[in-house]
Structures are given as structure tokens and as C-alpha cells.
Design an enzyme around this catalytic site. Structure first.
Site, PDB file in Angstrom:
ATOM      1  N   ASP A 413       3.646  29.298  58.917  1.00  0.00           N
ATOM      2  CA  ASP A 413       2.498  30.188  58.568  1.00  0.00           C
ATOM      3  C   ASP A 413       0.959  29.771  58.402  1.00  0.00           C
ATOM      4  OD1 ASP A 413       1.935  32.933  57.046  1.00  0.00           O
ATOM      5  OD2 ASP A 413       1.372  31.685  55.590  1.00  0.00           O
ATOM      6  N   GLU A 466       1.981  30.693  63.797  1.00  0.00           N
ATOM      7  CA  GLU A 466       0.978  31.790  63.459  1.00  0.00           C
ATOM      8  C   GLU A 466      -0.612  31.346  63.700  1.00  0.00           C
ATOM      9  OE1 GLU A 466      -0.161  35.129  60.355  1.00  0.00           O
ATOM     10  OE2 GLU A 466       0.429  33.161  59.745  1.00  0.00           O
TER      11      GLU A 466
END
Length: 735
Positions: A413, A466
Site C-alpha cells: 500500500d 500501489e
């Protein structure tokens, strides 16, 4: 107060005051001319006896300090390891057990060396709390890193949460503390009580390496031995090791376990891991997905963080069951042929008092300077990636999930926030690196090392970034200068495509570049096309809610969008609820609106997603050559007036090519001619306007024969009927 001549007064005072770094120097057995002197610190004891190994007659111990320090002398030839301490408390309760300070430290010098240099890649097998058998005695071995502590103690129900009872032994310059507690059972609750050096404070912290933790709002760690679980996925793991994800069909269903489905008749409770295995996995299998991606399952105190602000980087959240229950969930997925990907958040951590923040009274895991250590967007702490022990902690967390839980991939993330020192900051709010740049060099080193280790030690496992910027080579090998991820989320494609489909069709001719621009960079990275959870919260509306027009047009638009996504190069990911067109934004505190699946438009959309997934897996042209130009060919992207695009997807065998055509206005187009490279009959494989999907059932009667009229620079052509707001897939029929 009486004191023993065997004790130095200074040692005694530091032990009692809680500033002694090596309690083993006083406590436990120590040779003397008569045999063994045993010291035990038992603050709640009224009386203490030592029971030598193999004997039934105890040796009384005398209290030598009112704080609860006892002393006994055993004769020569006594077993220095296996005696027991019998204690009588004020209420008459009698307990008996081995002395925690009788056994020598269990950490080896080699482990200490690896930890100090940041290359202890299996530290999760040593740090934390582990059931061990030492010298025939079974108990729990505790190890924690707290270099700035004056004293660290293990506390729990077993010692009334009193830090005086079980102080740990410091292992020198490493900053590690350890203690073996005999007879402590699996499932015991515990924390670490930490007295910071030079501070008048007592901190009570959960274990950073704990295998399990209590359900919020409780915060204790739990001793959990995970070695007893029996896996049944050997065939899956063997096949995965030979698998090339770049050339495989990968269609991911993104899920938040706490809100996929709930049990409203039981106070809206979550499903358990076992219930999710019984319901979620068959559902995903039926829809044709290859993988499930889970929003973080690491333990976290605040439901509203969705798991992205973790306090238990090695703990499967207790919201849905035990760690073994989560193992069973993964095992069931593998049995069904479904891979499991987890979201992992090494970019920041919360400042909850039981967590990593100020762990030993200092900024141990982050930076003291807020320009480096504070995340302004999320009001959380940023890891200090330059510190070897912190990098080792994060690497161990990722490797632990792949090793212990057989996870098939990790989606990292907020990579952009890790890579850039000025991320989310104004001028003057950040500190340049040593070369004056904005790159976080420690984070770059961490990510490269992570990807090298994962791909080396877990063949076939994926790492997905990401990453929302144009950082070069995110999914390129580290030996070519890349970060080494297997895949990168295509955030640009997501935003451009959603913006395009949000326009009223009459205006789309002015924005056609939004759905064609992505092909200019489609092969610069190994992309995953994502329609993620971030796009259906915080006022952004659901995907069906973003679509313009009346309800019929909204569903037609969404089917066309999904069709375009599956025709476009790149792997696929869709967030839960969007497969059947949930109108409401995602709410982490509520179940998806499953009742909508009783209505034909939602059933049709769900059926279309299922057929898309099956077509995607069945046709090599749609997945085999995703990351090279020879897997894609434009037929026409210039018809902006009609908002029509056409392209070819190709496998190594060109006869497997798929013709993809999109009409993104509600106007049917008859006798619309596009070029094709080969003569023959082209079968209509999938039509998003089919009646069974909720469309108008306009199309090409199942197929059409190519004519000898050149078009779009190709020798043959098809004269097609393009339904309104549709995506069509054709394939040359072998005759």
C-alpha cells in the site's frame, strides 16, 4: 531489611528499582562453596520453598528483602536447571514451577549478529513469543527489541500484570531482551512493561512480533503456536512455484472481510473465517475470478482504518477468528483453485499507546523529526527505513505471511508515500536526502530487498505496488535498476477511464484520448487494471452511481466499461459489490446490498462479469501477451465523432487473436466497418448488450463473415452492428 552477603548492594537496589539490565546476574541459581544459591523475586509470595530435582523434601527459602526477594541454599550436586519453586500466596494459593532464570539465554550469537546487521530474515521464528522446549522444559520464549529501555518485563495474567515479577535479560548492544517462562501455556495473554532509560515512565506495549492479539478495544498480545496446523495445499504450492504470473490470466476480486457479508439477525456480526471460506470462496469461484485480494488482515485497533493502520504486523486479525482459522480459509481457497493476496501497509503506523509509537520511550520505529517521521495526510508515524532493525522488522512481516500463511501475493500500500520525502508536504516541511533529492533512499532499499527476497524464496508469489506516480521501473527487475515488483497498479488508467465514462455520451467525443492515452505507456510496466475500494468511498459514489443516464444506460455503461477493461492489456481487479452494481457507496460497517441480486439488471451485470472472467481465462489472446506490443494492435482509435474504438488482442499464435470493439454512445450503429487481418467467419464471443445481461439484444446474430474490402490498413473488413453502449468480442472461427 536483611540482605545476602552473596549480593552486591548496588545490584540489589537496581533490581528492586527496576533499572537492572541483567536480572539473571542476581536471580536464578549461582554456584557457591556449599552448592547453589538460588534467588527468586516473588512480590506476592508469603513463603517460598525450593524443590530440588528428584526430591520430595523442599528447601525453605528466606525473605532477604521486603520487596519479595527470597534466597535458598541447595547442597552440592544439585541440578542447577530442573529444580522447582513452590510459592504460597497470602490467600493460601500454592503454585509450583520451574525457575525462569535457571536456563541460560536461548538466542545464539549468530542470531544476534544477523539481527544487528538487518539480515535476520527469519527473525519471526525467534522474536516475539514462541513455545519452546529447553532442557526438557516446555515454556514460552519471549524476545523483544527495546534498546533504550532500562528494564523490560513480561507481564500477563500469569503474574497479575506486575512488571516486578519477570524482568527480561538484555542481550547487549543488539537492544534485544529475552526471557524463557517455563510451563506458560499456548493462548496466554501478555504484554511488555518497559521502563525507558532516563525517564520516569512505565510503558505497557503489545508485542510487535506477536502471532495474535486481542479483539479491540482490548490490546494484549496472545501466545500462539501455529506449528500444529495441517495444510492440504501441497499440489497448489508446487504448481505455483512453476507458474509465470506475467503470462497467466489474473482476475482479482478485492474484498474487505468485515463488510462483504454480515449476519443481520445476529446483531449484524461479521462472518467468521470458516463462514467466509464456505460462502466467499465458492462465490468467487463461480464468478470466475482467479484471486481474492484482502484489505489488510493484520491486527488493527480502529475499524475505520480498514486495516491500513496496523498494530499487529504478524497477527491475523481476531475479528473473524483465530490464526488457525485464517490458515483454514487460505487452505480452502487453494483447494478451490483460488489464490490469496493480502494488502500490506509498511508506509506508516498509528500512534496508539500500546503499539509501535515511542515503543521504548524513543522514536524507535520512526523519526523524531516530524518532517521525516509524521505523515500529514493520515496523522500517523512513518517508519525509519534507514534503520537496519526497522527494515528487518518490515521484511520479516512480509515474508512471514508468505511463509506461515501460504499467501500468494502481497499488495504494498501507498508506495508513492514511501518513495518521496516530500509526499503530501509543502515547501519547508520535508528534509532532502543526502544528495539533495526528494527520494527516500531507505525506502527504495527496503522495497528492492523485499522483492528480491520474495521472488527468491517464494517462487510464483507476486508483489504488487500501489504506486501513483511515474517512478520508473516499479515492476522491472532490481538488476536493471527497477524496484523489482511483479506488478504495478495502473492508477492512471483507472482515473482516466472513470473520468471518461462519467461524461455524458454526447460529450465523450471530446475526451476519447482518456481511453486511448493509456496505450502510450501500457507496456512500460507490468500493470494491473484496477477499479478499487478507494473509488467507491468518501463521496466518490459507487461505480454504477458514476455512470450517466437513466438506470438502463447506467448498467449498459458499466458493462461497456468492464468489457473495455477485460479487452485492454493488463491483469484485472474489481472491488466487491461492483460486480452486481451496488448503488450505495461502500460502508465498512455494513454488509453489501445482496438483496439487489434479486433484480434482473443486477443479475445481468453479475452474469456479464462471470462470462467476462471465463472468456478472459479461456482465450490466450486476452492474457498471454499483456506486457509487449506484439500482444496488442489498434484497428481504429480515431473515430471520436462516434466514440467508437476497435483493436486486436493477440497471443503468440495469431490465429487466436480477438477483435474488440466498443461503442460508447447510446446510438446503435449499423453497417459499421472495421478492418481485420484475416478472411473467414468471425464468431461473436461476447456482447455486453445481450438480453441475458440486461441489454437490448442487438448484435450480429452470433457472428459475421469478413469481406474482401480493405479497411483501416487491413486487407479484410467486417460490417458490424454496434449496439448502444456496448463492448463486443469476436474471434476468427477455424473452418
Amino acid at each position: 531489611m536483611t540482605t545476602s552477603t552473596a549480593l552486591k548492594q548496588d545490584d540489589l537496589e537496581r533490581l528492586i528499582s527496576g533499572t537492572h539490565w541483567n536480572p539473571r546476574a542476581i536471580l536464578g541459581p549461582h554456584p557457591n562453596p556449599q552448592g547453589l544459591t538460588i534467588h527468586a523475586w516473588l512480590p506476592f509470595a508469603e513463603s517460598v520453598e525450593i524443590v530440588p530435582a528428584g526430591q520430595t523434601t523442599p528447601v525453605p527459602a528466606k525473605r532477604i528483602h521486603e520487596a519479595g526477594l527470597f534466597e535458598a541454599i541447595l547442597p552440592k550436586q544439585s541440578d542447577a536447571l530442573h529444580y522447582k519453586i513452590r510459592t504460597r500466596a497470602a490467600d493460601g494459593t500454592i503454585t509450583e514451577g520451574h525457575d525462569p532464570y535457571a536456563l541460560p539465554p536461548l538466542l545464539t550469537d549468530f542470531e544476534l549478529h544477523l539481527f544487528s546487521e538487518g539480515t535476520f530474515y527469519r527473525a519471526y521464528e525467534s522474536l516475539g513469543a514462541h513455545i519452546r522446549t529447553a532442557e526438557g522444559i516446555t515454556g514460552v520464549h519471549f524476545v523483544v527489541w527495546a534498546p533504550n529501555a532500562a528494564r523490560v518485563s513480561v507481564v500477563g495474567e500469569f503474574n497479575r500484570w506486575d512488571g516486578r515479577c519477570h524482568p527480561m535479560t538484555n542481550r547487549g548492544a543488539t537492544g534485544l531482551w529475552e526471557l524463557f517462562l517455563p510451563e506458560l501455556p499456548d493462548g496466554s495473554l501478555y504484554k511488555y512493561e518497559i521502563r525507558p532509560r532516563g525517564q520516569d515512565a512505565v510503558l505497557t506495549k503489545a508485542d510487535p512480533y506477536a502471532r495474535a492479539g486481542e479483539l479491540r478495544p482490548r490490546t494484549a498480545s496472545i501466545v500462539r503456536d501455529l506449528s500444529g496446523f495441517t495444510w492440504h495445499d501441497e499440489a497448489w504450492m508446487t504448481a505455483r512455484a512453476q507458474w509465470n504470473p506475467l503470462r497467466a490470466p489474473i482476475s482479482i476480486y478485492e474484498v474487505h472481510l468485515g463488510s462483504w457479508m454480515r449476519v443481520p439477525e445476529e446483531e449484524n456480526r461479521w462472518l467468521t473465517y470458516h463462514e467466509l471460506a464456505a460462502r466467499l470462496i465458492p462465490y468467487v469461484k463461480d464468478l470466475g475470478y482467479t484471486h481474492i485480494e484482502l484489505l489488510p488482515v493484520t491486527e488493527h485497533p480502529f475499524d475505520g482504518s480498514w486495516g491500513y493502520q496496523a498494530t499487529g504486523y504478524f497477527s491475523a486479525t481476531s475479528r473473524y477468528g483465530t490464526p488457525e482459522d485464517f490458515m483454514a480459509f487460505v487452505d480452502a481457497a487453494h483447494a478451490a483453485g483460488i489464490g490469496i493476496i493480502i494488502d500490506w501497509a509498511p508506509a506508516h503506523f498509528p500512534d496508539d499507546p500500546h503499539g509501535l509509537a515511542f515503543f521504548d520511550g524513543t522514536h524507535l520505529y520512526d523519526h523524531a523529526d516530524p518532517r521525516l517521521g509524521y505523515h500529514p495526510d493520515w496523522h500517523s508515524r512513518i517508519f525509519n527505513y534507514d534503520r537496519p532493525e526497522v527494515r528487518n522488522f518490515l521484511l520479516n512481516s512480509a515474508l512471514f505471511w508468505l511463509d506461515t500463511y501460504h499467501i500468494d501475493g502481497i499488495r504494498v500500500d501507498a508506495v508513492a508515500s514511501m518513495l518521496y520525502l516530500d509526499y503530501g508536504r509543502k515547501v519547508g516541511e520535508w528534509i532532502p536526502n543526502q544528495f539533495g533529492g526528494r527520494e527516500n533512499l531507505g525506502a527504495v532499499t527496503l522495497l528492492k530487498e523485499l522483492n528480491v527476497l520474495v521472488h527468491r524464496d517464494f517462487p510464483g508469489a507476486m508483489t504488487i505496488a500501489e504506486e501513483s506516480t511515474s517512478w520508473p521501473g516499479v515492476s522491472r527487475p532490481t538488476y536493471t535498476g527497477g524496484l523489482g515488483f511483479t506488478f504495478k497498479w495502473n492508477m492512471g488508467w483507472m482515473h482516466d477511464t472513470l473520468d471518461y465514462f462519467a461524461h455524458e455520451p454526447v460529450h465523450r467525443k471530446f475526451h476519447q484520448n482518456q481511453i486511448t492515452f493509456g496505450l502510450l505507456y501500457a507496456f512500460t510496466e507490468n500493470f494491473v487494471l484496477v477499479l478499487s475500494h478507494d473509488e467507491v468511498v468518501h463521496g466518490k459514489r459507487s461505480l454504477i452511481g458514476k455512470m450517466p443516464g437513466d438506470p438502463w444506460q447506467q448498467f449498459a455503461n458499466l458493462r461497456a466499461l468492464y468489457g473495455y477493461m477485460y479487452g485492454h492489456p493488463g491483469k484485472k481487479m474489481l472491488y466487491m459489490g461492483n460486480e452486481f452494481g451496488q448503488w450505495r457507496e461502500w460502508n465498512h460497517d455494513a454488509s453489501l446490498d445482496w438483496h439487489l441480486c434479486e433484480y434482473p439488471p443486477h443479475q445481468g451485470l453479475q452474469r456479464f462479469v462471470r462470462d467476462l472472467n471465463h472468456l478472459y481465462q479461456q482465450e490466450p489472446a486476452l492474457h498471454r501477451v499483456d506486457y509487449e506490443w506484439n500482444g496488442f494492435q489498434w484497428i481504429d482509435f480515431n473515430d471520436t465523432e462516434n466514440s467508437v474504438i476497435a483493436f486486436l488482442r493477440k497471443a503468440e499464435d495469431v490465429s487466436e487473436s480477438i477483435v474488440c470493439v466498443g461503442n460508447f454512445t447510446p446510438v446503435p450503429r449499423h453497417h459499421y466497418r472495421i478492418g481485420v487481418p484475416t478472411a473467414g467467419h468471425y464468431r461473436e464471443l461476447l456482447n455486453s448488450d445481450a438480453e441475458l445481461y440486461g441489454g437490448s439484444n442487438m448484435g450480429n446474430s452470433g457472428g459475421i463473415r469478413a469481406e474482401g474490402s480493405p479497411c483501416h490498413g487491413l486487407p479484410y473488413s467486417l460490417s458490424l452492428t454496434l449496439p448502444p453502449l456496448s463492448m463486443l468480442f469476436f474471434k476468427l472461427q477455424r473452418e
